[in-house]
Write a protein that holds these residues in place. Structure first.
Motif, mmCIF file in Angstrom:
data_model
loop_
_atom_site.group_PDB
_atom_site.id
_atom_site.type_symbol
_atom_site.label_atom_id
_atom_site.label_comp_id
_atom_site.label_asym_id
_atom_site.label_seq_id
_atom_site.Cartn_x
_atom_site.Cartn_y
_atom_site.Cartn_z
ATOM 1 N N PRO A 283 0.802 -1.236 0.000
ATOM 2 C CA PRO A 283 0.000 0.000 0.000
ATOM 3 C C PRO A 283 0.828 1.276 0.000
ATOM 4 C CG PRO A 283 -0.884 -1.602 1.558
ATOM 5 C CD PRO A 283 0.424 -2.152 1.086
ATOM 6 N N ALA A 284 1.993 1.242 0.623
ATOM 7 C CA ALA A 284 2.809 2.460 0.674
ATOM 8 C C ALA A 284 3.295 2.882 -0.706
ATOM 9 C CB ALA A 284 4.000 2.245 1.609
ATOM 10 N N VAL A 285 3.322 1.932 -1.626
ATOM 11 C CA VAL A 285 3.819 2.227 -2.968
ATOM 12 C C VAL A 285 2.728 2.824 -3.852
ATOM 13 C CG1 VAL A 285 4.912 1.194 -5.013
ATOM 14 C CG2 VAL A 285 5.483 0.353 -2.742
ATOM 15 N N SER A 286 1.466 2.641 -3.479
ATOM 16 C CA SER A 286 0.346 3.047 -4.334
ATOM 17 C C SER A 286 0.398 4.514 -4.742
ATOM 18 C CB SER A 286 -0.979 2.732 -3.642
ATOM 19 O OG SER A 286 -1.098 1.350 -3.391
ATOM 20 N N PRO A 287 0.512 5.471 -3.809
ATOM 21 C CA PRO A 287 0.545 6.883 -4.239
ATOM 22 C C PRO A 287 1.778 7.221 -5.071
ATOM 23 C CG PRO A 287 1.013 6.682 -1.891
ATOM 24 C CD PRO A 287 0.562 5.346 -2.344
ATOM 25 N N ILE A 288 2.892 6.551 -4.776
ATOM 26 C CA ILE A 288 4.116 6.815 -5.551
ATOM 27 C C ILE A 288 3.931 6.382 -6.997
ATOM 28 C CG2 ILE A 288 6.568 6.261 -5.767
ATOM 29 C CD1 ILE A 288 6.645 5.867 -2.747
ATOM 30 N N LEU A 289 3.322 5.202 -7.165
ATOM 31 C CA LEU A 289 3.079 4.715 -8.526
ATOM 32 C C LEU A 289 2.127 5.634 -9.275
ATOM 33 C CD1 LEU A 289 2.730 0.846 -7.995
ATOM 34 C CD2 LEU A 289 4.652 2.099 -8.987
ATOM 35 N N LYS A 290 1.124 6.142 -8.570
ATOM 36 C CA LYS A 290 0.161 7.031 -9.234
ATOM 37 C C LYS A 290 0.842 8.295 -9.733
ATOM 38 C CE LYS A 290 -3.115 9.148 -6.871
ATOM 39 N NZ LYS A 290 -4.387 9.403 -6.171
ATOM 40 N N VAL A 291 1.686 8.865 -8.907
ATOM 41 C CA VAL A 291 2.405 10.084 -9.311
ATOM 42 C C VAL A 291 3.343 9.797 -10.487
ATOM 43 C CG1 VAL A 291 4.085 11.811 -8.569
ATOM 44 C CG2 VAL A 291 2.237 11.122 -7.026
ATOM 45 N N LEU A 292 4.073 8.680 -10.406
ATOM 46 C CA LEU A 292 5.025 8.343 -11.461
ATOM 47 C C LEU A 292 4.330 8.063 -12.795
ATOM 48 C CD1 LEU A 292 7.543 6.015 -9.556
ATOM 49 C CD2 LEU A 292 7.864 8.402 -10.246
ATOM 50 N N ILE A 293 3.135 7.489 -12.731
ATOM 51 C CA ILE A 293 2.401 7.189 -13.962
ATOM 52 C C ILE A 293 1.750 8.442 -14.528
ATOM 53 C CG2 ILE A 293 0.425 5.949 -14.915
ATOM 54 C CD1 ILE A 293 1.001 3.714 -12.910
ATOM 55 N N CYS A 294 1.142 9.245 -13.668
ATOM 56 C CA CYS A 294 0.326 10.362 -14.124
ATOM 57 C C CYS A 294 1.154 11.478 -14.768
ATOM 58 C CB CYS A 294 -0.477 10.925 -12.948
ATOM 59 S SG CYS A 294 -1.598 12.247 -13.415
ATOM 60 N N ILE A 295 2.290 11.820 -14.187
ATOM 61 C CA ILE A 295 3.042 12.987 -14.670
ATOM 62 C C ILE A 295 3.465 12.837 -16.131
ATOM 63 C CG2 ILE A 295 5.190 14.284 -14.370
ATOM 64 C CD1 ILE A 295 4.828 14.037 -11.385
ATOM 65 N N PRO A 296 4.051 11.718 -16.557
ATOM 66 C CA PRO A 296 4.385 11.620 -17.990
ATOM 67 C C PRO A 296 3.202 11.232 -18.867
ATOM 68 C CG PRO A 296 5.196 9.681 -16.854
ATOM 69 C CD PRO A 296 4.601 10.575 -15.810
ATOM 70 N N ALA A 297 2.258 10.446 -18.311
ATOM 71 C CA ALA A 297 1.173 9.932 -19.143
ATOM 72 C C ALA A 297 0.218 11.039 -19.574
ATOM 73 C CB ALA A 297 0.411 8.839 -18.396
ATOM 74 N N ALA A 298 -0.060 12.009 -18.704
ATOM 75 C CA ALA A 298 -1.034 13.057 -19.026
ATOM 76 C C ALA A 298 -0.594 13.904 -20.227
ATOM 77 C CB ALA A 298 -1.283 13.934 -17.801
ATOM 78 N N PRO A 299 0.608 14.484 -20.228
ATOM 79 C CA PRO A 299 1.010 15.246 -21.429
ATOM 80 C C PRO A 299 1.210 14.359 -22.652
ATOM 81 C CG PRO A 299 2.800 15.176 -19.820
ATOM 82 C CD PRO A 299 1.587 14.630 -19.149
ATOM 83 N N PHE A 300 1.658 13.123 -22.443
ATOM 84 C CA PHE A 300 1.851 12.232 -23.593
ATOM 85 C C PHE A 300 0.521 11.938 -24.285
ATOM 86 C CE2 PHE A 300 1.979 8.002 -25.485
ATOM 87 C CZ PHE A 300 3.099 8.098 -26.304
ATOM 88 N N LEU A 301 -0.493 11.565 -23.510
ATOM 89 C CA LEU A 301 -1.799 11.269 -24.093
ATOM 90 C C LEU A 301 -2.428 12.521 -24.696
ATOM 91 C CD1 LEU A 301 -3.252 8.841 -21.388
ATOM 92 C CD2 LEU A 301 -2.349 8.255 -23.649
#
Length: 708
Positions: A283-301
């Motif tokens: 569970p401690a990794v969940s917010p970290i993964l969300k941040v790591l995925i969202c920052i590059p994925a949003a401008p890319f998409l």
């Protein structure tokens, strides 16, 4: 007490449990490798001239063993690797199965090793057998040699290593998750994430930085080849398929695999039993993964969406990316909890993600690190190159190793570094004043674009780093700088294509004059060599003003031989009429002739070749003039149109452009007197006039050019 069950028994049991995957692997590889190869060679033999059949088949055959020559096999290898990882450790995603397995007095390390090795065996055994069968097909067809066998072995090794990379990445992803679906999504993220981040970096530089120039393989993309599992997988397939597997790529593959599998083992040893059935095991990794995925994925998409919509105005990228970030955060929270009421549960990490997207785009939007205004210290510059856009229109190089360098410009001598350094300063000032390459190319400029020209500058710095930028500079400044560079004879020899020719490959020379129709000169080898010597001398002696402002009176085109030698022992080719050597000719045009090229013109006259200086109306059957909407609106050629006879045919289009076709000799004579080709000087980029003239001669030949 720990039970010492043989690891071999555990592997055998794991393979038996996944018998369906082993069977599917055998069937897919059998049909995609030996069966397909047999059909491929049979079809290949029927569809290609026999003179090239053997060499071409030798080139492509190793790729049949790893997917380099058949993309579907490459996809099958990747899919099988992901399936082996997901099915091999699927028991950790079920609370009942996980408790059952871990209830045995067997160390977790042994469970991990047995499941991991069984996934390798399920693929390696049928892949090795099918590789041997595919090689046997080649041997039966009579193409297998020792050299080809070694290349095939390298291709198989590359295929195994490529599978190894994907398999390890997916195993690591499975250890992060508690459900098979999220394990699949995590596998996709691990495979493409480094490539996504690094490609996004280049895409944002292209979108926002005015001086950015793609000089081929950038540092970020080169890094992606070694850090991204999916890129590493593709590179291993490609390089091993052509027999050029690099040591650096092998080292990267082994290092990445070692890191991933070590991390997976460590995660498995601490994998909590209560994680089964949850989206993320830790569970401690969940917010970290969300941040790591969202920052590059949003401008890319967002950039992908704009490109698919055909929108190239990036002012919408910032709000669209923020909206996409909100949606991604909501989607990730739904995947985590499978409850719409909990979409805002991780609001802190969502705010960080949205803030990170905003920060990244602001850095590029406002150029906070000064990319466009960056200019290396002059004492750090070892060499500078200069390549205006017009060089691509003016020069045509033979297919040599210098072609890629010619596209970026050749480095000048150290004594001319100051000249180009001053020119780069001027380019930076123009960018600050809104005069950018993007504005010039898009036609959005509020300045006289005919007075400016985009140019690429490369600076090779101390330490080996190379910096490339593209600026817009005034043509007058470019002409002055070019005049200084032309004082260096060595630079002329690097710049002009005539000095890149291999004289032994020159088999023909053709000449065209104002008529624009090339005629082959019937010259001996000695005469061709003498003509090229004269042309080289004229190029070295030509004044820079001639190259910039003078209009060519003719053009030479050099024919280079392209030999295809057949030394094949293949029985399909032996004793056929196609055996031997065939020669094709590659034409290299744009060796311009100026009135000042006295040596070349005099030698042409001695050889009986006289250049015509004007087109005779009696030689012309018809002329078609294509006027742009701009020329029609401004009335640029109204006087010319009003002087045509009634026989002229005028065709108007919806965009206000028009075509005018004339066949009357008086009309033809007037048009030839009133129009002339646009200048093709070395600093003209071919965009000075949008109007075009097409001449049809009485003998059926034609010639066209932009006119003014």
């Amino acid at each position: 007490m720990t039970l010492k069950i043989s690891c071999i028994k555990l592997i055998r049991e794991n393979i038996r449990r996944r018998g369906w995957l082993a069977a599917l692997t055998c069937v897919l590889l059998f049909f995609m490798m030996p069966v397909y190869s047999l059909l491929y060679i049979s079809t290949f033999s029927d569809g290609m001239p026999r003179v090239r059949l053997y060499d071409t088949l030798i080139e492509y055959f190793p790729g049949l063993l790893n997917g380099h020559s058949i993309q579907s096999l490459m996809a099958v290898i990747a899919v099988l690797a992901a399936a082996a990882a997901l099915t091999g450790f699927d028991y950790i995603h079920s609370r009942e199965k996980l408790d059952f397995f871990h209830a045995f007095p067997v160390k977790r390390t042994r469970w991990f090793v047995s499941a991991y090795l069984s996934g390798l065996i399920i693929f390696l055994v049928p892949y090795t057998v099918c590789s041997v069968l595919t090689a046997a097909v080649g041997a039966a067809e009579g193409i297998m040699t020792v050299s080809l066998a070694l290349r095939c072995a390298q291709a198989v090794f590359g295929g195994v290593l490529a599978y190894f990379v994907i398999y390890n990445a997916c195993v690591f992803a499975v250890m992060l998750t508690g459900r098979t679906v999220t394990g699949l999504l995590a596998s996709l993220m691990v495979l493409v994430y480094p490539s996504l981040v690094l490609s996004l970096f280049d895409a944002l530089r292209t979108a926002f930085f005015k001086s950015f120039y793609d000089a081929g393989s950038t540092g970020s993309m080169a890094l992606s080849d070694y850090l991204s599992p999916i890129e590493l997988f593709a590179s291993l397939i490609d390089q091993s398929g052509v027999g050029r597997l690099q040591i650096s790529l092998l080292a990267a593959a082994f290092l990445m695999s070692a890191v991933l599998i070590t991390a997976a083992l460590l995660l498995y040893r601490i994998y909590p039993s209560e994680a089964a059935g949850t989206a993320i095991a830790f569970p401690a990794v969940s917010p970290i993964l969300k941040v790591l995925i969202c920052i590059p994925a949003a401008p890319f998409l967002s950039m992908l969406f704009l490109e698919l919509m055909g929108i190239y105005e990036y002012r919408w990228l910032l709000p669209l990316s923020l909206l996409t970030a909100v949606l991604i955060c909501a989607l990730i929270e739904f995947v985590y909890h499978l409850d719409l009421r909990l979409l805002l549960k991780g609001w802190r990490s969502s705010l960080i993600s949205i803030g990170g997207v905003l920060a990244v785009l602001c850095i590029f939007q406002f150029d906070l690190f000064g990319y466009d205004t960056y200019l290396p210290d002059e004492d750090r510059i070892e060499a500078v190159s200069f390549c205006p856009d017009s060089f691509a229109y003016y020069f045509s190089y033979p297919d040599t190793d210098t072609y890629s360098e010619a596209q970026l410009g050749f480095f000048v001598s150290e004594e001319y570094t100051d000249t180009l350094y001053t020119l780069m300063k001027s380019g930076i000032e123009n960018i600050e004043n809104g005069i950018t390459p993007q504005n010039v190319h898009a036609g959005l400029e509020d300045f006289d674009s005919d007075s400016f020209i985009p140019a690429v500058f490369r600076c090779r710095l101390s330490g080996g780093r190379t910096v490339a930028r593209k600026y817009v500079i005034e043509k007058s400044e470019a002409a002055d700088a070019f005049g200084q560079l032309m004082q260096d004879q060595d630079y002329r020899k690097k710049l002009f294509p005539v000095f890149h020719l291999d004289r032994e490959q020159v088999v023909s020379i053709s000449l065209s004059d104002v008529y624009g129709v090339a005629e082959d000169l019937n010259l001996t080898k000695e005469q061709r060599s003498a003509l090229l010597d004269a042309y080289e001398q004229d190029v070295l002696e030509a004044d820079a003003d001639t190259l910039v402002n003078s209009t060519p009176v003719g053009e030479l085109s050099i024919g280079l031989s392209n030999h295809i030698q057949d030394t094949s022992p293949w029985p399909y080719i032996a004793d056929t009429a196609y055996s031997g050597t065939t020669v094709s000719t590659v034409q290299v045009p744009q060796f311009y002739l100026y009135p000042e090229y006295g040596n070349t013109l005099e030698l042409l006259r001695e050889l009986g070749c006289t250049l015509r200086t004007e087109i005779l109306p009696e030689d012309v059957a018809s002329i078609c003039l294509s006027f742009s909407s701009e020329s029609m609106e401004t009335g640029k050629y109204s006087e010319l149109l009003s002087g045509l006879t009634d026989s002229a045919v005028i065709t108007e289009y919806d965009d206000d452009s028009a075509d005018v076709t004339v066949t009357d000799k008086d009309d033809i004579s007037m048009i030839l007197e009133c129009t002339e080709p646009c200048s093709t000087g070395i600093l003209d980029d071919g965009s000075s006039s949008p109007d075009y003239l097409d001449i049809r001669y009485s003998n059926g030949e034609s010639f066209g050019y932009s006119f003014q």
